[in-house]
Motif scaffolding. Structure first.
Motif, PDB file in Angstrom:
ATOM      1  N   ILE A 196      41.960  32.506  34.677  1.00  0.00           N
ATOM      2  CA  ILE A 196      42.874  32.725  33.430  1.00  0.00           C
ATOM      3  C   ILE A 196      43.906  33.670  33.946  1.00  0.00           C
ATOM      4  N   ALA A 197      44.053  34.448  34.852  1.00  0.00           N
ATOM      5  CA  ALA A 197      45.219  35.190  35.258  1.00  0.00           C
ATOM      6  C   ALA A 197      45.908  34.274  35.713  1.00  0.00           C
ATOM      7  N   LYS A 198      45.705  33.130  36.584  1.00  0.00           N
ATOM      8  CA  LYS A 198      46.610  32.479  37.222  1.00  0.00           C
ATOM      9  C   LYS A 198      47.080  31.225  36.182  1.00  0.00           C
ATOM     10  N   GLU A 199      46.411  30.774  35.618  1.00  0.00           N
ATOM     11  CA  GLU A 199      46.921  29.660  34.580  1.00  0.00           C
ATOM     12  C   GLU A 199      47.459  30.226  33.405  1.00  0.00           C
ATOM     13  N   ARG A 200      47.214  31.636  33.008  1.00  0.00           N
ATOM     14  CA  ARG A 200      48.082  31.829  31.754  1.00  0.00           C
ATOM     15  C   ARG A 200      49.179  32.893  32.375  1.00  0.00           C
ATOM     16  N   ASP A 201      49.196  32.962  33.700  1.00  0.00           N
ATOM     17  CA  ASP A 201      50.376  33.771  34.308  1.00  0.00           C
ATOM     18  C   ASP A 201      50.337  35.265  33.670  1.00  0.00           C
ATOM     19  N   VAL A 202      49.090  35.835  33.866  1.00  0.00           N
ATOM     20  CA  VAL A 202      48.971  37.255  33.326  1.00  0.00           C
ATOM     21  C   VAL A 202      48.248  38.039  34.576  1.00  0.00           C
ATOM     22  N   PRO A 203      48.364  39.457  34.717  1.00  0.00           N
ATOM     23  CA  PRO A 203      47.705  39.999  35.856  1.00  0.00           C
ATOM     24  C   PRO A 203      46.389  39.859  35.697  1.00  0.00           C
ATOM     25  N   GLU A 204      45.782  39.868  37.029  1.00  0.00           N
ATOM     26  CA  GLU A 204      44.456  39.740  37.025  1.00  0.00           C
ATOM     27  C   GLU A 204      43.278  40.900  36.279  1.00  0.00           C
ATOM     28  N   SER A 205      43.927  41.815  36.128  1.00  0.00           N
ATOM     29  CA  SER A 205      43.314  42.816  35.166  1.00  0.00           C
ATOM     30  C   SER A 205      43.432  42.429  33.741  1.00  0.00           C
ATOM     31  N   LYS A 206      44.196  41.660  33.376  1.00  0.00           N
ATOM     32  CA  LYS A 206      44.353  41.240  32.054  1.00  0.00           C
ATOM     33  C   LYS A 206      43.323  39.806  32.212  1.00  0.00           C
ATOM     34  N   GLY A 207      43.178  39.262  33.153  1.00  0.00           N
ATOM     35  CA  GLY A 207      42.255  38.114  33.170  1.00  0.00           C
ATOM     36  C   GLY A 207      40.826  38.642  32.991  1.00  0.00           C
ATOM     37  N   GLU A 208      40.557  39.627  33.756  1.00  0.00           N
ATOM     38  CA  GLU A 208      39.401  40.425  33.536  1.00  0.00           C
ATOM     39  C   GLU A 208      38.915  40.913  32.323  1.00  0.00           C
ATOM     40  N   GLU A 209      39.850  41.568  31.655  1.00  0.00           N
ATOM     41  CA  GLU A 209      39.529  41.906  30.315  1.00  0.00           C
ATOM     42  C   GLU A 209      39.433  40.830  29.400  1.00  0.00           C
ATOM     43  N   ILE A 210      40.187  39.664  29.499  1.00  0.00           N
ATOM     44  CA  ILE A 210      39.915  38.579  28.529  1.00  0.00           C
ATOM     45  C   ILE A 210      38.437  38.018  28.684  1.00  0.00           C
ATOM     46  N   VAL A 211      37.967  38.207  30.095  1.00  0.00           N
ATOM     47  CA  VAL A 211      36.631  37.808  30.361  1.00  0.00           C
ATOM     48  C   VAL A 211      35.468  38.745  29.564  1.00  0.00           C
ATOM     49  N   LYS A 212      35.904  40.028  29.735  1.00  0.00           N
ATOM     50  CA  LYS A 212      35.047  41.162  29.063  1.00  0.00           C
ATOM     51  C   LYS A 212      35.005  40.837  27.612  1.00  0.00           C
ATOM     52  N   ASN A 213      36.262  40.285  27.053  1.00  0.00           N
ATOM     53  CA  ASN A 213      36.034  40.237  25.668  1.00  0.00           C
ATOM     54  C   ASN A 213      35.307  38.800  25.333  1.00  0.00           C
ATOM     55  N   MET A 214      35.346  37.864  26.141  1.00  0.00           N
ATOM     56  CA  MET A 214      34.439  36.653  25.929  1.00  0.00           C
ATOM     57  C   MET A 214      33.087  37.076  25.777  1.00  0.00           C
ATOM     58  N   ARG A 215      32.597  38.069  26.770  1.00  0.00           N
ATOM     59  CA  ARG A 215      31.230  38.421  26.794  1.00  0.00           C
ATOM     60  C   ARG A 215      30.894  39.287  25.408  1.00  0.00           C
ATOM     61  N   ALA A 216      31.957  40.007  25.123  1.00  0.00           N
ATOM     62  CA  ALA A 216      31.521  41.028  23.914  1.00  0.00           C
ATOM     63  C   ALA A 216      31.466  39.999  22.788  1.00  0.00           C
ATOM     64  N   ALA A 217      32.046  38.859  22.709  1.00  0.00           N
ATOM     65  CA  ALA A 217      32.010  38.151  21.552  1.00  0.00           C
ATOM     66  C   ALA A 217      31.170  36.759  21.570  1.00  0.00           C
ATOM     67  N   ASN A 218      30.467  36.985  22.702  1.00  0.00           N
ATOM     68  CA  ASN A 218      29.087  36.016  22.895  1.00  0.00           C
ATOM     69  C   ASN A 218      29.750  34.596  23.223  1.00  0.00           C
ATOM     70  N   GLN A 219      30.976  34.474  23.735  1.00  0.00           N
ATOM     71  CA  GLN A 219      31.599  33.312  24.084  1.00  0.00           C
ATOM     72  C   GLN A 219      31.213  33.083  25.504  1.00  0.00           C
ATOM     73  N   TYR A 220      30.792  34.212  26.064  1.00  0.00           N
ATOM     74  CA  TYR A 220      30.158  34.184  27.412  1.00  0.00           C
ATOM     75  C   TYR A 220      29.135  34.598  27.527  1.00  0.00           C
ATOM     76  N   GLN A 221      28.181  33.831  27.594  1.00  0.00           N
ATOM     77  CA  GLN A 221      26.499  34.345  27.575  1.00  0.00           C
ATOM     78  C   GLN A 221      26.064  33.991  29.151  1.00  0.00           C
ATOM     79  N   GLU A 222      25.165  35.008  29.500  1.00  0.00           N
ATOM     80  CA  GLU A 222      24.487  34.991  30.838  1.00  0.00           C
ATOM     81  C   GLU A 222      22.880  34.876  30.367  1.00  0.00           C
ATOM     82  N   ASP A 223      22.217  34.312  31.577  1.00  0.00           N
ATOM     83  CA  ASP A 223      20.707  34.139  31.410  1.00  0.00           C
ATOM     84  C   ASP A 223      20.462  34.371  32.835  1.00  0.00           C
ATOM     85  N   VAL A 224      20.211  35.385  33.450  1.00  0.00           N
ATOM     86  CA  VAL A 224      20.284  35.433  35.103  1.00  0.00           C
ATOM     87  C   VAL A 224      19.172  36.408  35.468  1.00  0.00           C
ATOM     88  N   TRP A 225      18.553  36.300  36.525  1.00  0.00           N
ATOM     89  CA  TRP A 225      17.490  36.887  37.060  1.00  0.00           C
ATOM     90  C   TRP A 225      17.503  37.334  38.478  1.00  0.00           C
TER      91      TRP A 225
END
Ligand code: FAD
Length: 691
Positions: A662-691
Motif C-alpha cells: 500500500i505504501a509503495k503503490e500509493r506513494d505514502v510512508p510505510e507507517s501510513k501503509g500500516e495504519e491503512i491495514v489496521k483500519n482494514m482489520r477494524a472494518a472487517n475488510q481484512y479477516q484472519e483465521d489463523v492458528w
C-alpha cells in the motif's frame, strides 16, 4: 384459665403459621426455588438451579478467593484450578474456581474487601474474549456498567489479581487481560502484583505462568496477611469404588459424554457439551508423499439438526490412542483395574467433576484426559511426594524446580505424563499417586477445531475437513511424536478405505467408541460459528491467502463463488494465493481449482508458491509482493482480504507485506501503509483465521 394440651398445640400451629407468613417462608429455607437450594447442597452447585450470584455463592460455601476463568481450549481453566489448589495448600485460602459464564457481575461492587478475585483470561482469535467470557467482557468494558449500588468508585472494595493467556503473533496480544485490567482499575479496583501475560506464540506459556505466580503469591500473602505453610497434596475429588457395578452395567459411562449419549437418546442442540456422533461419508488422502499425510473428510450432518455457514469451524472430539492409554494405566499400576467401576465425587462444594460417573479408569484416561499433552513442571513437583523411592523423588523435585533441566529432560523430547513418569522412575510403578491428582492436574481432553473447507451453499449437510496429520521426528527420541486428533482421524480414514495394515503407520484407537456407539465410521463433532465470512455482496472482489491447510476455508469460499456464478450472480474477482512445498507432493485440491476456473473464468485466479522447487524458497507473501499493483487496485475497489493458516510466521508477514504494498503503490510512508491495514482489520475488510 389453664390451657390444656390441645389449646397449646392449636396455638403453636397458629403462631408458626403466622411466622411463616410474615417472613415469607424465609426462616424455613423455602426460597423462591426450593429445588435450587437442595440441588446446590446435594451436587455442590454443579447442576441446574444454582445461583448466579458469586458473592452469595462464596458466602454460602465459606470461600474467600474466587478464580474466574475465560477459557477456550482448557488451558486458562487448568491454570485457574492450579491457582485454586495452590492457594489452598500453600496459604490456606478457601478457594473456588468459577466459569465466567456462570455468574452475573452487576454486584461486583459489593465484593467483600477481605476477599480476593482472580481472573485468568485467554484472548481468542483477533483479540476476542473466549466464548464463556463474552458477557462478562461486554459488561466490564462498557462505558457505564450497571452496578447494583452507586458506590464511588464502584469497585473500590475489590482486590484482584490477573493473568492473561495470549499469542504474540496476533495483532491484539493478550488484549483480554489488558482491557479487563484497565477496566477494573478504572472502576477503582486494586490489583495485587503485576497483571501477568503468557505467550503461546513464543511457546513460553507455562513458564510465563510460573514466573508470574510466585511474586503474585508473595504480594497477596502480604496484602491479606496469609501465612505460608508447607504444601501438601489435598484432593479435591474422592474416588469411590463401585464394586457392585461392572463395565457392562447400564448406568456406567464408558466414554459417553453425557446422559443422553449413555441412554442412546442423543439429540441436539449439539454443542461444546454435547457432540453429534457423525458418520464420515468419505475420506481420502490429499498428499502424494509417503511420510506426510493430509486428510480430506466429508462429515455427514444430514441426520442431525446441525447447520453451518461457509467459514465456520468444526470441532472434532478425539479419543486417546490405545498405546498411550495402556502406558498410562501401566505406569500407575492400574492395568488390572482398568475396567473397575468408580465414581468421582467432589469434596469441595464448588468443584466440578469434569466427566460423568460412574465410569472406569480406562474410560477416563481414553476419553476425558489430555494424557498426551506437554507435561506441566509444577505438576511434577506435586507428584514428587508419591515417588516410588527417594532418589526418584529427588529427581522429581529437581525437575519441578529447575526450568532448564526440565526442558532438557522432558519438554525437548515431547514426553507426555506417562512417558515422563516412566523415564524418571526407570520403569518403576507409581502405585501410590491418588488418581484424583490426575483428574485435577491434567487438562480435560479438548475438541480440536478445523476450518470447514466446504461451502454451505453447495453442501449444507456435509462438512469438509482438510487436516494435516501431526507427526514429528524428535531428535534423541526413537519414535515420532504424534498428534492426538489427527492420527485418530487418520485411523478412521484407514478403516473406511480398508487400507492394508493400518497399524503399521498409525496408532491403535478404539474406533468403535464406547459400547460400539461409533461403529461404522463415525466421529463426534460440533460446529462453532466464526466471524470469518465472505462479503454479503458477491460482486465485491476478494483476495484469499491460504498456504498449506490454510487453504481449507478458501476452498469453501471459491466453491461458493463458483456456485453463485453458476446461478447467474455477478461474482467479483477472486484471487487465491496458495503455497506448499512441491507441486508434485502437497498441492492441495490441484484438479479442483481447474474446475472452479471453468465456471468462474477470468473472475478466478490462482497464484502458487512452491517453496522447495527452485533454489530460492518462495512463499505466498513473495507472490503477493510481485502482484503489488493488482493487489492495490483490488483493495481500492474495496476488495476483502482473507488470511488463513500459520499464525506465527505467514500471517504476520502477509500483514507486513500488505502495508508495504500500500505504501509503495500509493506513494505514502510505510507507517501510513500500516495504519491503512489496521483500519482494514477494524472494518472487517481484512479477516484472519489463523492458528
Ligand atoms: P495435538 O496432540 O493437539 O498436538 C498439537 C501440538 O501440540 C503438537 O504439534 C506439539 O507442538 C504440541 N504438543 C502436543 N503434545 C506435546 C507434548 N507431549 N510435548 C510437547 N509438545 C506437545 N489444522 C488443520 O490441519 N486444518 C485446519 O483446517 C485447521 N483449522 C483450525 C482452525 C482453528 C480455529 C484452530 C484453533 C486450529 C485449526 N487447526 C487446523 C489445528 C488443529 O485444531 C489441531 O491443532 C491440529 O490438527 C493438531 O491436533 P492434534 O490433536 O493432532 O495434535
Amino acid at each position: 384459665a389453664q390451657l390444656d394440651t390441645l389449646d397449646i398445640v392449636v396455638l403453636a400451629i397458629i403462631l408458626l403459621g403466622t411466622a411463616a407468613y410474615l417472613t415469607k417462608g424465609k426462616v424455613w429455607g423455602v426460597t423462591k426455588d426450593p429445588y435450587a437450594a437442595s440441588m446446590v447442597n446435594a451436587n455442590g452447585g454443579a447442576k441446574a438451579g444454582k445461583t448466579r450470584n458469586i458473592i452469595e455463592k462464596m458466602e454460602e460455601s465459606g470461600k474467600n478467593c474466587v478464580i474466574f476463568y475465560g477459557s477456550q481450549t482448557g488451558t486458562a481453566e487448568d491454570y485457574a484450578s492450579r491457582l485454586a489448589k495452590e492457594g489452598k495448600s500453600r496459604f490456606g485460602l478457601e478457594t473456588m474456581v468459577a466459569d465466567l459464564e456462570e455468574y452475573d457481575y452487576d454486584n461486583l461492587d459489593t465484593f467483600p474487601e477481605d476477599k480476593v478475585a482472580m481472573f485468568v483470561l485467554a484472548t481468542y482469535g483477533e483479540g476476542e474474549p473466549t466464548d464463556n467470557a463474552v458477557d462478562f467482557y461486554e459488561f466490564i468494558t462498557s462505558e457505564d456498567p450497571s452496578f447494583s449500588n452507586s458506590n464511588d468508585p464502584p469497585l473500590g472494595n475489590l482486590t484482584y489479581v490477573a493473568f492473561g493467556l495470549g499469542n504474540n503473533t496476533y495483532e491484539h496480544y493478550n488484549s483480554m487481560v489488558r482491557n479487563v485490567d484497565k477496566a477494573l482499575e478504572k472502576f477503582g479496583a486494586h490489583r495485587v502484583g503485576e497483571a501477568g501475560e503468557g505467550d503461546d506464540g513464543a511457546g513460553t506459556m507455562e513458564e510465563d505462568f510460573l514466573a508470574w505466580k510466585d511474586p503474585m503469591w508473595a504480594a497477596l500473602a502480604e496484602k491479606m496477611n496469609l501465612e505460608e505453610r508447607e504444601a501438601v497434596y489435598e484432593p479435591i475429588f474422592a474416588i469411590v469404588d463401585r464394586d457392585n457395578l461392572t463395565k457392562d452395567s447400564p448406568e456406567v459411562y464408558l466414554g459417553e459424554p453425557n446422559k443422553m449419549h449413555l441412554e442412546g437418546s442423543a439429540r441436539g442442540p449439539f454443542n461444546a457439551h454435547n457432540p453429534y456422533i457423525a458418520p464420515i461419508a468419505e475420506s481420502k488422502e490429499l498428499f502424494n508423499v509417503k511420510d506426510r499425510n493430509c486428510l480430506h473428510l466429508e462429515v455427514d450432518i444430514s441426520a442431525s439438526n446441525l447447520s453451518y455457514q461457509t467459514g465456520d469451524h468444526i470441532a472434532v472430539w478425539p479419543t486417546n490412542p490405545g498405546q498411550e492409554v495402556d502406558e498410562m494405566l501401566s505406569i500407575l499400576d492400574l492395568k488390572d483395574k482398568r475396567d473397575a467401576v468408580i465414581s468421582v465425587k467432589a469434596l469441595e462444594p464448588t468443584a466440578k467433576v469434569p466427566f460423568p460417573t460412574p465410569t472406569t479408569y480406562d474410560a477416563i484416561i481414553r476419553y476425558h484426559l489430555e494424557i498426551c499433552a506437554p507435561v506441566s513442571r509444577q505438576f511434577l513437583g506435586t507428584l514428587a511426594a508419591f515417588a516410588p523411592d527417594e532418589s526418584v523423588k529427588a529427581e522429581m523435585v529437581k525437575l519441578g524446580s529447575d526450568k532448564d533441566y526440565f526442558h532438557d529432560k522432558i519438554s525437548k523430547n515431547h514426553y507426555n505424563i506417562a512417558r515422563t513418569l516412566s523415564v524418571v522412575s526407570g520403569g518403576k510403578k507409581w502405585d501410590s499417586i491418588p488418581f484424583s491428582a490426575f483428574i485435577e492436574g491434567l487438562n480435560k481432553l479438548q475438541p480440536r477445531y478445523y476450518s470447514i473447507s466446504s461451502s454451505s451453499l453447495v453442501q449444507p449437510k456435509k462438512i469438509s475437513v482438510t487436516a494435516v496429520v501431526e507427526s514429528q521426528l524428535i531428535p534423541g527420541r526413537s519414535d515420532p511424536f504424534k498428534g492426538v486428533a489427527t492420527n485418530y482421524l487418520l485411523a478412521l480414514k484407514q478403516k473406511q478405505n480398508g487400507d492394508p495394515n493400518p497399524e503399521a503407520f498409525g496408532l491403535t484407537y478404539e474406533l468403535t467408541g464406547p459400547r460400539n456407539k461409533y461403529d461404522g465410521v463415525h466421529v463426534p463433532v460440533h460446529v462453532r460459528h466464526s466471524n470469518f465470512k465472505l462479503p454479503s455482496d458477491p460482486s465485491k472482489p476478494i483476495i484469499l491467502i491460504g498456504p498449506g491447510t490454510g487453504v481449507a476455508p478458501m476452498r469453501g469460499f471459491v466453491q461458493e463463488r463458483a456456485k453463485q456464478a453458476e446461478s447467474g450472480e455477478n461474482v467479483g474477482k477472486t484471487i487465491l494465493f496458495f503455497g506448499c512445498r512441491k507441486r508434485s507432493e502437497d498441492f492441495l485440491y490441484e484438479s479442483e481449482w481447474e474446475e472452479y476456473k471453468k465456471v468462474l473464468g477470468d473472475k478466478f485466479e490462482l497464484v502458487t508458491a512452491f517453496s522447495r522447487e527452485g533454489a530460492k524458497k518462495v512463499y505466498v507473501q513473495h507472490r503477493l509482493k510481485e502482484k503489488a499493483k493488482e493487489i492495490n487496485e483490488l483493495l481500492q475497489q474495496k476488495a476483502y482480504i482473507y488470511v488463513c493458516g500459520d499464525a506465527a510466521n505467514m500471517a504476520r508477514e502477509v500483514n507486513t507485506v500488505l502495508g508495504q504494498i500500500i505504501a509503495k503503490e500509493r506513494d505514502v510512508p510505510e507507517s501510513k501503509g500500516e495504519e491503512i491495514v489496521k483500519n482494514m482489520r477494524a472494518a472487517n475488510q481484512y479477516q484472519e483465521d489463523v492458528w
